[in-house]
Design an enzyme around this catalytic site. Structure first.
Site, PDB file in Angstrom:
ATOM      1  N   ALA A 107     -69.560  30.107  -0.033  1.00 42.09           N
ATOM      2  CA  ALA A 107     -69.296  31.194   0.908  1.00 42.09           C
ATOM      3  C   ALA A 107     -69.501  32.611   0.384  1.00 42.09           C
ATOM      4  CB  ALA A 107     -67.865  31.060   1.417  1.00 42.09           C
ATOM      5  N   ALA A 108     -69.457  32.810  -0.929  1.00 41.90           N
ATOM      6  CA  ALA A 108     -69.451  34.186  -1.449  1.00 41.90           C
ATOM      7  C   ALA A 108     -70.840  34.832  -1.356  1.00 41.90           C
ATOM      8  CB  ALA A 108     -68.997  34.175  -2.902  1.00 41.90           C
ATOM      9  N   LYS A 112     -71.558  34.641   5.985  1.00 40.13           N
ATOM     10  CA  LYS A 112     -71.534  33.585   7.022  1.00 40.13           C
ATOM     11  C   LYS A 112     -70.099  33.392   7.531  1.00 40.13           C
ATOM     12  CE  LYS A 112     -75.841  32.468   5.554  1.00 40.13           C
ATOM     13  NZ  LYS A 112     -75.984  33.480   4.524  1.00 40.13           N
ATOM     14  N   ASP A 156     -65.028  23.119  -7.307  1.00 41.74           N
ATOM     15  CA  ASP A 156     -66.136  22.212  -7.052  1.00 41.74           C
ATOM     16  C   ASP A 156     -65.595  21.183  -6.058  1.00 41.74           C
ATOM     17  OD1 ASP A 156     -68.004  20.271  -7.025  1.00 41.74           O
ATOM     18  OD2 ASP A 156     -68.117  19.981  -9.200  1.00 41.74           O
ATOM     19  N   ASP A 174     -74.551  26.919   3.033  1.00 42.38           N
ATOM     20  CA  ASP A 174     -75.567  27.895   2.649  1.00 42.38           C
ATOM     21  C   ASP A 174     -75.808  27.637   1.161  1.00 42.38           C
ATOM     22  OD1 ASP A 174     -77.249  30.077   2.855  1.00 42.38           O
ATOM     23  OD2 ASP A 174     -75.671  31.535   2.451  1.00 42.38           O
ATOM     24  N   CYS A 227     -82.096  30.337   1.167  1.00 45.66           N
ATOM     25  CA  CYS A 227     -82.974  31.502   1.227  1.00 45.66           C
ATOM     26  C   CYS A 227     -84.163  31.214   0.308  1.00 45.66           C
ATOM     27  CB  CYS A 227     -82.244  32.791   0.889  1.00 45.66           C
ATOM     28  SG  CYS A 227     -81.293  32.727  -0.614  1.00 45.66           S
TER      29      CYS A 227
HETATM   30  C1  LIG Z   1     -76.686  31.721  -1.106  1.00 48.88           C
HETATM   31  S1  LIG Z   1     -75.208  32.080  -1.922  1.00 48.88           S
HETATM   32  C2  LIG Z   1     -74.071  32.110  -0.583  1.00 48.88           C
HETATM   33  C3  LIG Z   1     -74.100  33.318   0.271  1.00 48.88           C
HETATM   34  C4  LIG Z   1     -73.000  33.321   1.298  1.00 48.88           C
HETATM   35  N1  LIG Z   1     -73.027  32.115   2.094  1.00 48.88           N
HETATM   36  C5  LIG Z   1     -73.039  34.503   2.230  1.00 48.88           C
HETATM   37  O1  LIG Z   1     -73.499  34.393   3.366  1.00 48.88           O
HETATM   38  O2  LIG Z   1     -72.557  35.564   1.837  1.00 48.88           O
HETATM   39  C6  LIG Z   1     -74.858  30.581  -2.693  1.00 48.88           C
HETATM   40  C7  LIG Z   1     -73.476  30.526  -3.313  1.00 48.88           C
HETATM   41  O3  LIG Z   1     -73.265  29.176  -3.755  1.00 48.88           O
HETATM   42  C8  LIG Z   1     -72.360  29.216  -4.822  1.00 48.88           C
HETATM   43  N2  LIG Z   1     -72.425  27.884  -5.452  1.00 48.88           N
HETATM   44  C9  LIG Z   1     -73.299  27.364  -6.332  1.00 48.88           C
HETATM   45  N3  LIG Z   1     -73.029  26.067  -6.573  1.00 48.88           N
HETATM   46  C10 LIG Z   1     -71.962  25.747  -5.810  1.00 48.88           C
HETATM   47  C11 LIG Z   1     -71.197  24.566  -5.614  1.00 48.88           C
HETATM   48  N4  LIG Z   1     -71.497  23.435  -6.246  1.00 48.88           N
HETATM   49  N5  LIG Z   1     -70.151  24.606  -4.766  1.00 48.88           N
HETATM   50  C12 LIG Z   1     -69.827  25.747  -4.127  1.00 48.88           C
HETATM   51  N6  LIG Z   1     -70.510  26.895  -4.281  1.00 48.88           N
HETATM   52  C13 LIG Z   1     -71.558  26.893  -5.100  1.00 48.88           C
HETATM   53  C14 LIG Z   1     -72.846  30.375  -5.638  1.00 48.88           C
HETATM   54  O4  LIG Z   1     -71.834  30.884  -6.465  1.00 48.88           O
HETATM   55  C15 LIG Z   1     -73.264  31.363  -4.534  1.00 48.88           C
HETATM   56  O5  LIG Z   1     -72.236  32.277  -4.278  1.00 48.88           O
END
Ligand SMILES: C[S@@+](CC[C@H](N)C(=O)[O-])C[C@H]1O[C@@H](n2cnc3c(N)ncnc32)[C@H](O)[C@@H]1O
Length: 428
Positions: A107-108, A112, A156, A174, A227
Site C-alpha cells: 500500500a505505501a 490506492k 509479510d 499493486d 507499473c
Molecule cells: C508499487 S509500490 C505501491 C504503491 C502504492 N500502492 C500506492 O499506490 O501508493 C509497491 C510496494 O510494495 C511493497 N512491497 C514489496 N514487497 C512486498 C511484499 N511482499 N508484501 C507487501 N508489500 C511489499 C514495497 O515496499 C512498495 O511500497
C-alpha cells in the site's frame, strides 16, 4: 535481453517506438481533492487553471510551474493528494460498499488506499506494506487525509494467511515490479533495468497473487496492477493465475480509446503515455466465483428489476442504493452536501429485506407501449387498491398497468392474479 527487445513479446515495432519516444515527453501532474475538507467549487475558485480529469470524480491536472501543490499547507493537511492519473484508475476500478473488508496488500505510500477511502469511507481497510519505512509514510498520509477506517500494518502477509483466510471482499494488489512505467519519472530507474530484475519481480508477483487468492472471499474481487510494461509481470502473471484457478474470472471494465489492450488478455488495461495522459500502468480486475456482498444485498431486487429492465429495454447508466433501501438511477453529481434533497434522478424502487418494490416514479417514467391495458372495470378496481384476476399470459413479476395509454402504476402478477401496487394515498 534489452528493454526494447523484451517488449516484442506483445507489442509491434511501431507500438514500441511510440511508447519509448513518449517516455521522454513532458509529464502532466495530477491530484485528487479530499472533498471531506474542501468542496470542488471552492478549490476551482482558488486554483482556476486546474483542469478536471474526466475519468475520476474530483481529480484534476495542473501545471506545476504555475501551482506548487506540493509546497502548500493544504498538502500538509490532506486537502488533496498528489498522485498520477494512471494510478488513480487502478483503485477506482473496484466498487466499494459500506462495511466491506478491503485489503491493500502493497500500500505505501498510500495512493490506492486513499482513492478507496475517498470512494467510500465506510469500508474496513487494511493497508499493508512490507517496508516499515514506507509504511510510516503511508500512515502519515492516511492521518492527514483524516480517514478513521484504516488499519495500517507492516508485515509479510504470507506469514498470516491463516488469519486472513477468505476475509476480504476486495483486494488491491499493486505489486512491486521492475518499474519500467516509471522511467520518465525516475531516470535512474531506466539505468537500473535488467531482464533478470523483471524475472525476479515476476516470482514475487506469483507469490503475492496466490496469497491474495487465499485471502479473497468467494464472490470477492481484486485488482492486480504493476507499473511495468513487461508482459512477464503483467499478462503472464494473470494468464498463469487464471489457468491455475478456474473459479476466478477476469472482469471486463469500461473501455476508453486511450487504453491499450493486448491480444493475449484483452480485458486487461495497459496505460501507455503514448496513448494516455499519465504515467504507465497495467491493471485488471479478477473476480472469484460466488456471491459478493453487493450481489447479496441486491439479490432480492436484481431478479425483479432485471426483468423490468429487459421487458422495457432499459439501460440505466448508474444504479445507486441510497440509505441501503432506495435505488436511484441517473443521479446528478451536483454537490448537495448539507442541502435537503427530495429526489436525485429517477427513484426506481425500494429494497426491503431483499424484496424489491418498484416505485410510482418508475411506472410514470416508462412508456405505456408495453403496459397491460385495463378495461374500465379493472381500472376502477386498480384505483381502489384491489387485487384482481386477469389473464395476461405473462410470466410472474412486475408490470405496469395503463388505461387510455396512461400508466397508472405497478402490479405484481402471480399466476394471473394482479397484486396492487397503486400508492395507498391515491386510492379511492
Ligand atoms: C508499487 S509500490 C505501491 C504503491 C502504492 N500502492 C500506492 O499506490 O501508493 C509497491 C510496494 O510494495 C511493497 N512491497 C514489496 N514487497 C512486498 C511484499 N511482499 N508484501 C507487501 N508489500 C511489499 C514495497 O515496499 C512498495 O511500497
Amino acid at each position: 535481453m534489452n528493454f526494447k527487445e523484451h517488449l516484442k513479446r506483445y507489442l509491434s515495432e511501431s507500438e514500441i517506438n511510440n511508447l519509448i519516444s513518449s517516455l521522454t515527453n513532458e509529464r502532466t501532474h495530477f491530484l485528487i481533492l479530499n472533498t471531506n475538507k474542501m468542496n470542488k467549487e471552492q478549490f476551482k475558485k482558488e486554483f482556476p487553471n486546474i483542469k478536471e480529469f474526466a475519468l475520476i470524480d474530483n481529480a484534476f491536472s495542473y501545471d506545476d510551474n504555475e501551482y506548487h501543490f506540493g509546497k502548500n499547507y493544504y498538502f500538509d493537511n490532506g486537502v488533496y493528494y498528489i498522485m498520477d492519473s494512471a494510478s488513480m484508475l487502478v483503485s477506482n476500478s473496484l466498487d466499494y460498499i459500506d462495511g466491506e473488508n478491503v485489503l491493500d496488500m502493497c500500500a505505501a505510500p498510500g495512493g490506492k488506499s486513499i482513492i478507496a477511502c475517498l470512494k467510500n469511507r465506510n469500508i474496513n481497510l487494511l493497508s499493508n506494506d512490507l517496508s516499515y519505512q514506507r509504511a510510516l509514510i503511508l500512515s502519515s498520509n492516511i492521518e492527514k487525509m483524516g480517514f478513521g477506517n484504516v488499519t495500517i500494518t507492516s508485515t509479510d502477509l504470507s506469514r498470516h494467511i491463516g488469519q486472513f483466510n477468505k476475509t476480504f471482499d476486495h483486494i488491491i494488489l499493486d505489486a512491486p515490479c521492475s518499474g519500467s512505467a516509471m522511467f520518465r519519472k525516475l531516470e535512474e530507474m531506466e539505468k537500473d533495468w535488467t531482464y533478470e530484475k523483471v524475472l525476479k519481480c515476476q516470482n514475487t508477483q506469483r507469490i503475492l497473487i496466490e496469497n491474495a487468492y487465499l485471502m479473497l472471499k468467494e464472490g470477492g474481487s481484486m485488482v492486480y496492477s504493476t507499473c511495468s510494461f513487461s508482459y512477464e509481470e503483467d499478462e503472464e502473471i494473470i494468464l498463469e493465475f487464471l489457468k491455475n484457478h478456474d473459479d476466478v474470472h477476469i472482469v471486463k471494465l469500461e473501455d476508453n480509446p486511450q487504453f491499450f489492450h493486448s491480444k493475449e488478455l484483452p480485458e486487461a488495461i495497459h496505460l501507455f503515455p503514448s496513448l494516455f495522459n499519465g504515467e504507465g500502468q497495467f491493471f485488471c480486475v479478477l473476480k472469484k466465483d460466488g456471491i459478493s456482498l453487493k450481489e447479496e444485498k441486491y439479490k432480492g431486487f436484481t431478479r425483479d428489476f432485471e426483468k423490468i429492465k429487459d421487458s422495457y429495454d432499459l439501460n440505466f447508466a448508474s444504479d445507486e442504493l441510497i440509505n441501503n433501501t432506495n435505488l436511484y438511477c441517473f443521479n446528478n453529481r451536483f454537490n448537495l452536501k448539507g442541502i435537503s434533497t427530495l429526489r436525485n434522478g429517477l427513484f426506481v424502487g425500494e429494497i426491503n429485506k431483499n424484496i424489491f418494490k418498484p416505485s410510482f416514479h418508475l411506472a410514470h417514467y416508462l412508456s405505456s407501449n408495453n403496459s397491460i391495458i385495463l378495461n374500465d372495470e379493472e381500472r376502477k378496481m386498480y384505483l381502489h387498491g384491489d387485487t384482481f384476476n386477469k389473464l395476461i399470459n405473462k410470466p410472474n413479476g412486475f408490470y405496469v398497468v395503463s388505461y387510455n395509454n396512461i400508466n397508472l402504476g405497478f402490479v405484481k402478477n402471480i399466476n394471473n392474479t394482479l397484486k396492487n401496487f397503486y400508492p395507498k394515498g391515491l386510492r379511492h
